[in-house]
Design an enzyme around this catalytic site. Structure first.
Site, PDB file in Angstrom:
ATOM      1  N   TYR A 199      12.459  -0.644   4.932  1.00  0.00           N
ATOM      2  CA  TYR A 199      13.570  -0.460   5.611  1.00  0.00           C
ATOM      3  C   TYR A 199      13.207  -0.555   7.385  1.00  0.00           C
ATOM      4  O   TYR A 199      11.910  -0.318   7.727  1.00  0.00           O
ATOM      5  CB  TYR A 199      14.210   1.031   5.471  1.00  0.00           C
ATOM      6  CG  TYR A 199      13.035   1.848   5.481  1.00  0.00           C
ATOM      7  CD1 TYR A 199      12.674   2.638   4.513  1.00  0.00           C
ATOM      8  CD2 TYR A 199      12.887   2.721   6.629  1.00  0.00           C
ATOM      9  CE1 TYR A 199      11.591   3.490   4.360  1.00  0.00           C
ATOM     10  CE2 TYR A 199      12.100   3.820   6.817  1.00  0.00           C
ATOM     11  CZ  TYR A 199      11.214   4.070   5.602  1.00  0.00           C
ATOM     12  OH  TYR A 199      10.448   5.166   5.543  1.00  0.00           O
ATOM     13  N   LEU A 249      12.735  -2.677  -0.617  1.00  0.00           N
ATOM     14  CA  LEU A 249      12.328  -1.191  -0.546  1.00  0.00           C
ATOM     15  C   LEU A 249      11.843  -0.660   0.883  1.00  0.00           C
ATOM     16  O   LEU A 249      12.077   0.420   1.290  1.00  0.00           O
ATOM     17  CB  LEU A 249      11.030  -0.751  -1.428  1.00  0.00           C
ATOM     18  CG  LEU A 249      11.197  -1.148  -2.922  1.00  0.00           C
ATOM     19  CD1 LEU A 249      10.058  -0.270  -3.824  1.00  0.00           C
ATOM     20  CD2 LEU A 249      12.320  -0.557  -3.530  1.00  0.00           C
ATOM     21  N   LYS A 279      -1.051   7.768  -2.362  1.00  0.00           N
ATOM     22  CA  LYS A 279      -0.409   8.167  -3.551  1.00  0.00           C
ATOM     23  C   LYS A 279      -1.477   8.368  -4.868  1.00  0.00           C
ATOM     24  O   LYS A 279      -1.211   8.971  -5.552  1.00  0.00           O
ATOM     25  CB  LYS A 279       0.756   7.543  -3.717  1.00  0.00           C
ATOM     26  CG  LYS A 279       1.882   7.449  -2.745  1.00  0.00           C
ATOM     27  CD  LYS A 279       2.931   6.655  -3.165  1.00  0.00           C
ATOM     28  CE  LYS A 279       3.971   6.822  -2.029  1.00  0.00           C
ATOM     29  NZ  LYS A 279       5.293   5.704  -1.903  1.00  0.00           N
ATOM     30  N   SER A 332       7.333   8.334  10.514  1.00  0.00           N
ATOM     31  CA  SER A 332       8.050   9.093   9.391  1.00  0.00           C
ATOM     32  C   SER A 332       9.341   9.492   9.498  1.00  0.00           C
ATOM     33  O   SER A 332       9.462  10.606  10.587  1.00  0.00           O
ATOM     34  CB  SER A 332       7.061  10.058   8.561  1.00  0.00           C
ATOM     35  OG  SER A 332       7.657  10.559   7.483  1.00  0.00           O
ATOM     36  N   SER A 334      10.558  11.366   7.305  1.00  0.00           N
ATOM     37  CA  SER A 334      10.860  12.698   6.504  1.00  0.00           C
ATOM     38  C   SER A 334      10.917  13.871   7.027  1.00  0.00           C
ATOM     39  O   SER A 334      11.987  14.844   6.447  1.00  0.00           O
ATOM     40  CB  SER A 334       9.440  12.649   5.485  1.00  0.00           C
ATOM     41  OG  SER A 334       9.259  11.456   4.564  1.00  0.00           O
ATOM     42  N   GLY A 373       6.228  -8.156  -6.279  1.00  0.00           N
ATOM     43  CA  GLY A 373       5.204  -7.230  -5.949  1.00  0.00           C
ATOM     44  C   GLY A 373       4.482  -6.254  -7.162  1.00  0.00           C
ATOM     45  O   GLY A 373       5.433  -5.938  -8.016  1.00  0.00           O
ATOM     46  N   ALA A 374       3.192  -6.089  -7.083  1.00  0.00           N
ATOM     47  CA  ALA A 374       2.761  -5.264  -8.091  1.00  0.00           C
ATOM     48  C   ALA A 374       1.862  -4.178  -7.678  1.00  0.00           C
ATOM     49  O   ALA A 374       0.777  -3.827  -8.532  1.00  0.00           O
ATOM     50  CB  ALA A 374       1.979  -6.332  -9.106  1.00  0.00           C
ATOM     51  N   GLY A 375       2.060  -3.527  -6.704  1.00  0.00           N
ATOM     52  CA  GLY A 375       1.529  -2.515  -6.077  1.00  0.00           C
ATOM     53  C   GLY A 375       2.024  -1.266  -6.459  1.00  0.00           C
ATOM     54  O   GLY A 375       2.541  -1.057  -7.495  1.00  0.00           O
ATOM     55  N   ASP A 402       9.951   8.453  -6.482  1.00  0.00           N
ATOM     56  CA  ASP A 402      10.230   7.274  -5.527  1.00  0.00           C
ATOM     57  C   ASP A 402      11.332   6.557  -6.712  1.00  0.00           C
ATOM     58  O   ASP A 402      12.220   5.786  -6.214  1.00  0.00           O
ATOM     59  CB  ASP A 402       9.153   6.242  -5.374  1.00  0.00           C
ATOM     60  CG  ASP A 402       8.132   6.469  -4.186  1.00  0.00           C
ATOM     61  OD1 ASP A 402       8.672   7.376  -3.444  1.00  0.00           O
ATOM     62  OD2 ASP A 402       7.170   6.238  -4.136  1.00  0.00           O
TER      63      ASP A 402
HETATM   64  P1  NDP Z   1       0.910  -1.868  -2.086  1.00  0.00           P
HETATM   65  O1  NDP Z   1      -0.036  -2.054  -0.855  1.00  0.00           O
HETATM   66  O2  NDP Z   1       0.433  -0.962  -3.193  1.00  0.00           O
HETATM   67  O3  NDP Z   1       1.119  -3.320  -2.703  1.00  0.00           O
HETATM   68  C1  NDP Z   1       1.728  -4.362  -1.714  1.00  0.00           C
HETATM   69  C2  NDP Z   1       2.342  -5.488  -2.668  1.00  0.00           C
HETATM   70  O4  NDP Z   1       2.882  -6.440  -1.927  1.00  0.00           O
HETATM   71  C3  NDP Z   1       1.271  -6.009  -3.666  1.00  0.00           C
HETATM   72  O5  NDP Z   1       1.864  -6.603  -4.456  1.00  0.00           O
HETATM   73  C4  NDP Z   1       0.920  -7.455  -2.687  1.00  0.00           C
HETATM   74  O6  NDP Z   1       0.454  -8.615  -3.474  1.00  0.00           O
HETATM   75  C5  NDP Z   1       2.148  -7.681  -2.161  1.00  0.00           C
HETATM   76  N1  NDP Z   1       2.196  -8.406  -0.608  1.00  0.00           N
HETATM   77  C6  NDP Z   1       1.614  -8.114   0.583  1.00  0.00           C
HETATM   78  N2  NDP Z   1       1.942  -8.979   1.571  1.00  0.00           N
HETATM   79  C7  NDP Z   1       2.617 -10.094   0.999  1.00  0.00           C
HETATM   80  C8  NDP Z   1       3.049 -11.570   1.199  1.00  0.00           C
HETATM   81  N3  NDP Z   1       2.863 -11.602   2.486  1.00  0.00           N
HETATM   82  N4  NDP Z   1       3.732 -12.015   0.229  1.00  0.00           N
HETATM   83  C9  NDP Z   1       3.813 -11.732  -0.897  1.00  0.00           C
HETATM   84  N5  NDP Z   1       3.484 -10.462  -1.284  1.00  0.00           N
HETATM   85  C10 NDP Z   1       2.858  -9.710  -0.497  1.00  0.00           C
HETATM   86  O7  NDP Z   1       2.292  -1.091  -1.118  1.00  0.00           O
HETATM   87  P2  NDP Z   1       3.318  -0.342  -1.975  1.00  0.00           P
HETATM   88  O8  NDP Z   1       3.477  -1.004  -3.311  1.00  0.00           O
HETATM   89  O9  NDP Z   1       2.913   1.096  -1.907  1.00  0.00           O
HETATM   90  O10 NDP Z   1       4.455  -0.361  -1.057  1.00  0.00           O
HETATM   91  C11 NDP Z   1       5.253  -1.706  -1.184  1.00  0.00           C
HETATM   92  C12 NDP Z   1       6.469  -1.535  -0.181  1.00  0.00           C
HETATM   93  O11 NDP Z   1       7.318  -0.518  -0.679  1.00  0.00           O
HETATM   94  C13 NDP Z   1       6.386  -1.072   1.335  1.00  0.00           C
HETATM   95  O12 NDP Z   1       6.972  -1.801   2.293  1.00  0.00           O
HETATM   96  C14 NDP Z   1       6.673   0.497   1.410  1.00  0.00           C
HETATM   97  O13 NDP Z   1       7.292   0.923   2.644  1.00  0.00           O
HETATM   98  C15 NDP Z   1       7.788   0.320   0.593  1.00  0.00           C
HETATM   99  N6  NDP Z   1       8.212   1.652  -0.207  1.00  0.00           N
HETATM  100  C16 NDP Z   1       9.294   2.164   0.141  1.00  0.00           C
HETATM  101  C17 NDP Z   1       9.876   3.457  -0.356  1.00  0.00           C
HETATM  102  C18 NDP Z   1      11.297   3.951  -0.034  1.00  0.00           C
HETATM  103  O14 NDP Z   1      11.636   5.377  -0.334  1.00  0.00           O
HETATM  104  N7  NDP Z   1      12.002   3.181   0.776  1.00  0.00           N
HETATM  105  C19 NDP Z   1       8.879   4.236  -1.293  1.00  0.00           C
HETATM  106  C20 NDP Z   1       7.791   3.746  -1.515  1.00  0.00           C
HETATM  107  C21 NDP Z   1       7.386   2.517  -0.926  1.00  0.00           C
HETATM  108  P3  NDP Z   1      -1.243  -8.555  -3.878  1.00  0.00           P
HETATM  109  O15 NDP Z   1      -1.194  -7.785  -4.976  1.00  0.00           O
HETATM  110  O16 NDP Z   1      -1.056  -9.879  -3.978  1.00  0.00           O
HETATM  111  O17 NDP Z   1      -1.844  -8.244  -2.676  1.00  0.00           O
END
Ligand code: NDP
Length: 278
Positions: free
Chosen positions: A221, A219, A69, A18, A20, A131-133, A106
């Protein structure tokens, strides 16, 4: 007389790498604030007890990262509007009445990096979020507030993108789909909010997805270009950026929530950029 030192920390797992603590110490030095900021590895199972202990021992604020989170959202006694919308909290702040406020910085971190640092306007543009996480959920509302022409969420598990789009449907022109539905569509800005880059993977993107002079933003890095940043460069993106600037900007917003002072971010971004071993 020395001023009392307030304690802050980032919780997450993994937490070793991290940035941070370094970012917040740089902010503190720049603004003359006396703070201590640590990093603690905390699993989802440990989170509630660890966060309770942190505040009981006098801690003033926490940052929460993967996988905490949503748990931090539940932990907060009160939540800001943007935290309520994103259903995720990355910043906890002890209030004067003893309550813990939950916020999500964020989205505003991303918007500041795009608009202020990189002069990228979102108004009227066609934007695709991969992505939809949790991260995707946190950036949708701030993006829609910029009045894009269209916002499409695409996800490997299409149903999650469709559900997310319908949840935010009243806020602007948003749709959700699976990757197979992107054929013949083009976007001015593609934001990678998947975690694919963390394992050097790339979502299934077609060559003509990015419009002429389009922009890519990951997002994630890393010290070298991520797989998605590399894809952007290979597909003639006008700019292909990673999320280091967003990281610094979301931290600056958290620092402001805690200390009431907004640190200058560009010098910190420049310093962290210069330390990348490219
Ligand atoms: P989540 O685990 O909540 O979501 C992950 C997402 O990625 C899901 O939609 C998943 O799809 C998809 N996914 C994972 N692997 C693959 C793949 N190989 N191909 C296609 N889709 C894929 O993660 P977060 O949303 O918390 O984080 C996402 C990214 O954002 C991370 O890299 C994190 O480091 C970055 N981030 C950066 C920040 C910054 O300040 N720069 C702040 C917050 C996040 P499915 O639903 O189908 O599993």
């Amino acid at each position: 007389m020395t001023s009392p030192t307030d304690c802050y920390a980032v919780f997450g797992k993994p937490i070793n790498h991290s940035k941070s603590p370094r970012i917040h110490q740089l902010f503190a030095g720049q603004t003359g604030q006396s703070i201590a900021y640590g990093a603690q590895e905390v699993s989802a199972e440990q989170f509630k007890n660890s966060a309770k202990a942190f505040f009981a021992n006098g801690g003033k604020g926490l940052n929460c990262t993967v996988p905490l989170k949503e748990l931090a959202w539940s932990f907060a006694d009160r939540r800001t509007e943007r935290a309520k919308l994103s259903k995720a909290v990355n910043t906890l702040a002890l209030q004067t009445d003893g309550a813990v406020l939950g916020d999500n910085t964020d989205g505003c971190g991303l918007i500041r990096d795009l608009i202020t640092n990189h002069a990228i306007s979102l108004t009227g543009t066609r934007i695709l979020i991969l992505g939809a996480g949790g991260a995707s959920r946190g950036i949708i509302a701030p993006i829609l507030e910029q009045s894009p022409g269209a916002l499409c969420i695409v996800n490997r598990t299409a149903e999650k993108a469709v559900n997310l789009a319908s949840e935010f449907g009243s806020m602007g022109p948003i749709t959700g789909c699976g990757f197979e539905s992107l054929k013949s569509l083009q976007f001015d800005l593609i934001i990678n909010a998947t975690s694919a880059s963390l394992s050097d993977q790339l979502p299934p993107l077609t060559e003509d997805l990015l419009a002429l002079n389009g922009i890519c933003y990951d997002l994630a890095y890393a010290n070298k270009p991520t797989t998605f940043v590399q894809w952007g460069m290979d597909n003639r993106a006008l700019k292909s950026l990673d999320g280091l600037g967003m990281l610094v900007e979301q931290a600056a917003e958290a620092f402001f929530i805690w200390r009431g002072i907004r640190p200058k971010t560009q010098a910190v971004i420049d310093l962290l950029n210069s330390e990348r071993c490219l």
